[in-house]
Scaffold this active site. Structure first.
Site, PDB file in Angstrom:
ATOM      1  N   CYS A   1     -11.327   2.748  -0.638  1.00  0.00           N
ATOM      2  CA  CYS A   1      -9.978   3.170  -0.278  1.00  0.00           C
ATOM      3  C   CYS A   1      -9.667   2.430   1.002  1.00  0.00           C
ATOM      4  O   CYS A   1     -10.488   2.413   1.932  1.00  0.00           O
ATOM      5  CB  CYS A   1      -9.902   4.678  -0.050  1.00  0.00           C
TER       6      CYS A   1
ATOM      7  N   HIS B   1      -7.880   2.988   3.400  1.00  0.00           N
ATOM      8  CA  HIS B   1      -7.766   3.803   4.613  1.00  0.00           C
ATOM      9  C   HIS B   1      -9.125   4.056   5.281  1.00  0.00           C
ATOM     10  O   HIS B   1      -9.189   4.359   6.467  1.00  0.00           O
ATOM     11  CB  HIS B   1      -7.166   5.175   4.290  1.00  0.00           C
TER      12      HIS B   1
ATOM     13  N   ASP C   1       0.868  -1.193   0.000  1.00  0.00           N
ATOM     14  CA  ASP C   1       0.000   0.000   0.000  1.00  0.00           C
ATOM     15  C   ASP C   1       0.896   1.230   0.000  1.00  0.00           C
ATOM     16  O   ASP C   1       2.082   1.153   0.348  1.00  0.00           O
ATOM     17  CB  ASP C   1      -0.918   0.027   1.238  1.00  0.00           C
ATOM     18  N   SER C   2       0.313   2.372  -0.370  1.00  0.00           N
ATOM     19  CA  SER C   2       1.061   3.618  -0.313  1.00  0.00           C
ATOM     20  C   SER C   2       1.456   3.950   1.134  1.00  0.00           C
ATOM     21  O   SER C   2       2.421   4.666   1.355  1.00  0.00           O
ATOM     22  CB  SER C   2       0.198   4.759  -0.870  1.00  0.00           C
TER      23      SER C   2
ATOM     24  N   GLU D   1      -4.436   8.835   8.294  1.00  0.00           N
ATOM     25  CA  GLU D   1      -2.986   8.670   8.487  1.00  0.00           C
ATOM     26  C   GLU D   1      -2.488   9.424   9.722  1.00  0.00           C
ATOM     27  O   GLU D   1      -1.530   9.006  10.355  1.00  0.00           O
ATOM     28  CB  GLU D   1      -2.227   9.177   7.258  1.00  0.00           C
TER      29      GLU D   1
ATOM     30  N   TYR E   1      -0.759   8.630  -2.371  1.00  0.00           N
ATOM     31  CA  TYR E   1      -0.726   8.457  -3.829  1.00  0.00           C
ATOM     32  C   TYR E   1      -1.977   9.078  -4.486  1.00  0.00           C
ATOM     33  O   TYR E   1      -2.009   9.267  -5.700  1.00  0.00           O
ATOM     34  CB  TYR E   1      -0.742   6.967  -4.192  1.00  0.00           C
ATOM     35  N   GLY E   2      -3.016   9.308  -3.663  1.00  0.00           N
ATOM     36  CA  GLY E   2      -4.360   9.605  -4.169  1.00  0.00           C
ATOM     37  C   GLY E   2      -4.478  10.708  -5.202  1.00  0.00           C
ATOM     38  O   GLY E   2      -5.339  10.654  -6.073  1.00  0.00           O
TER      39      GLY E   2
ATOM     40  N   CYS F   1      -4.235  -1.447  -2.297  1.00  0.00           N
ATOM     41  CA  CYS F   1      -4.409  -0.004  -2.437  1.00  0.00           C
ATOM     42  C   CYS F   1      -5.245   0.213  -3.695  1.00  0.00           C
ATOM     43  O   CYS F   1      -4.869  -0.257  -4.780  1.00  0.00           O
ATOM     44  CB  CYS F   1      -3.036   0.649  -2.598  1.00  0.00           C
ATOM     45  N   ASN F   2      -6.366   0.880  -3.540  1.00  0.00           N
ATOM     46  CA  ASN F   2      -7.248   1.093  -4.699  1.00  0.00           C
ATOM     47  C   ASN F   2      -6.607   2.015  -5.723  1.00  0.00           C
ATOM     48  O   ASN F   2      -6.772   1.828  -6.923  1.00  0.00           O
ATOM     49  CB  ASN F   2      -8.576   1.676  -4.233  1.00  0.00           C
ATOM     50  N   THR F   3      -5.883   3.010  -5.238  1.00  0.00           N
ATOM     51  CA  THR F   3      -5.270   3.968  -6.153  1.00  0.00           C
ATOM     52  C   THR F   3      -4.239   3.253  -7.034  1.00  0.00           C
ATOM     53  O   THR F   3      -4.222   3.431  -8.251  1.00  0.00           O
ATOM     54  CB  THR F   3      -4.608   5.108  -5.356  1.00  0.00           C
TER      55      THR F   3
HETATM   56  N1  DGL Z   1      -5.042   3.376   0.570  1.00  0.00           N
HETATM   57  C1  DGL Z   1      -5.079   3.927  -0.756  1.00  0.00           C
HETATM   58  C2  DGL Z   1      -6.287   3.414  -1.515  1.00  0.00           C
HETATM   59  O1  DGL Z   1      -6.835   2.371  -1.194  1.00  0.00           O
HETATM   60  C3  DGL Z   1      -5.025   5.420  -0.889  1.00  0.00           C
HETATM   61  C4  DGL Z   1      -4.080   6.181  -0.060  1.00  0.00           C
HETATM   62  C5  DGL Z   1      -3.331   7.256  -0.787  1.00  0.00           C
HETATM   63  O2  DGL Z   1      -3.923   8.227  -1.271  1.00  0.00           O
HETATM   64  O3  DGL Z   1      -2.131   7.078  -0.853  1.00  0.00           O
HETATM   65  O4  DGL Z   1      -6.681   4.033  -2.462  1.00  0.00           O
END
Ligand code: DGL
Length: 281
Positions: A197, A199, A15-16, A163, A47-48, A78-80
């Site tokens: 996401c 998070h 994940d990011s 975070e 990363y978003g 991580c979805n992004t």
């Molecule tokens: N946890 C990441 C996701 O599922 C996003 C976090 C980020 O923006 O880095 O998209």
């Protein structure tokens, strides 16, 4: 740092930052027999809001590190990264870099089942700006459930709230209400909300508090764990390449004491991480 170059090696979970720990938690609960390496690229998170090229470059760098560690399978929790890097990695990079290894994401397994949660067939998808603008969820969900109307809403302030440990503070209420109100106004009849996401499960209590009764809130952890279990049954050539000592190793590209402090909120127990210095970090 230990390198697995024996016949079997751990599953890599990426994940990011911390969010993938909510998915890893469900995977480890369902498949405790395997070894795992978790990597959070905290030094470059979030990363978003980053471009396709940047998310691809960062994600690929981390995936290559997992391969160097010997991992036969990497999950982009991580979805992004799943939205912006997975397809290129699977189709362009893997065939030349590591044809025998596999990289899987979290969008497809979620899209395969989310339509089953909804009676009204109106589903809300909450994600980062990157996930939402990629359109991946709408495309994937409609492959499996063409009758479902998908309404997406970007929630750019939620990752920083999670975070920084502010997900339960009064300051979070404003941004939770703001994005939910925007989604509800755009999606009459909506009865299911997907937290797209990794998070966002930390904000689930607050999210439920501001939703009308009868709207389901769905997190991905268990969905991804079920899908991985099924995948490993169908792919014995990958399953037998995974080591089985029940060990879990944690790495972060940023400060380890910070990681260990915040990781507990996402993983549900104390972890002790090691630092990883990646080339570009
Ligand atoms: N946890 C990441 C996701 O599922 C996003 C976090 C980020 O923006 O880095 O998209």
């Amino acid at each position: 740092m230990y390198f697995w170059h024996m016949s079997a090696a751990p599953i890599g979970i990426f994940d990011s930052g911390y969010g993938g720990l909510t998915v890893f938690r469900s995977i480890a609960a369902q498949l405790p027999q395997y070894d795992y390496i978790y990597l959070g690229d905290n030094a470059r998170a979030p990363y978003g809001n980053r471009s396709f090229d940047t998310v691809h470059q960062y994600t690929l760098e981390c995936v290559q590190w997992f391969f160097k560690m010997g991992c036969p399978l990497v999950i982009l929790a991580c979805n992004t990264a799943s939205a912006k890097a997975l397809r290129t990695i699977q189709q362009r990079d893997l065939p030349t870099l590591a044809p025998g290894k596999r990289v899987l994401g979290v969008i497809r397994p979620t899209a395969e089942v989310i339509g089953n949660y909804s009676n009204s067939k109106v589903v809300g998808v909450l994600g980062t700006k990157g996930t939402v603008t990629s359109g991946s969820y709408e495309i994937e969900i409609n492959k499996f459930f063409p009758e479902v109307r998908v309404h997406q809403q970007a929630c750019p302030m939620w990752v920083p709230l999670a975070e920084n440990g502010e997900y339960a503070s009064p300051g979070a209420d404003y941004f939770v209400q703001k994005y939910l109100n925007e989604l509800l106004a755009a999606a009459p009849g909506l009865d299911t909300i997907l937290l797209a996401c990794t998070h966002y499960p930390l904000l689930a209590d607050k999210i439920k508090q501001y939703l009308p009764a009868g709207i389901k809130v769905v997190a991905q952890g268990e969905i991804v764990a079920n899908s991985l279990t099924d995948y490993l049954h169908r792919h014995p050539e990958i399953e037998t390449a995974i080591s089985r000592h029940g060990q879990q190793h944690f790495y972060t590209t940023d400060d380890t004491s910070d990681f260990d402090l915040h990781a507990t909120n996402f993983f549900g127990r104390q972890v002790a991480s090691q630092h990883l210095a990646l080339g570009g970090v």
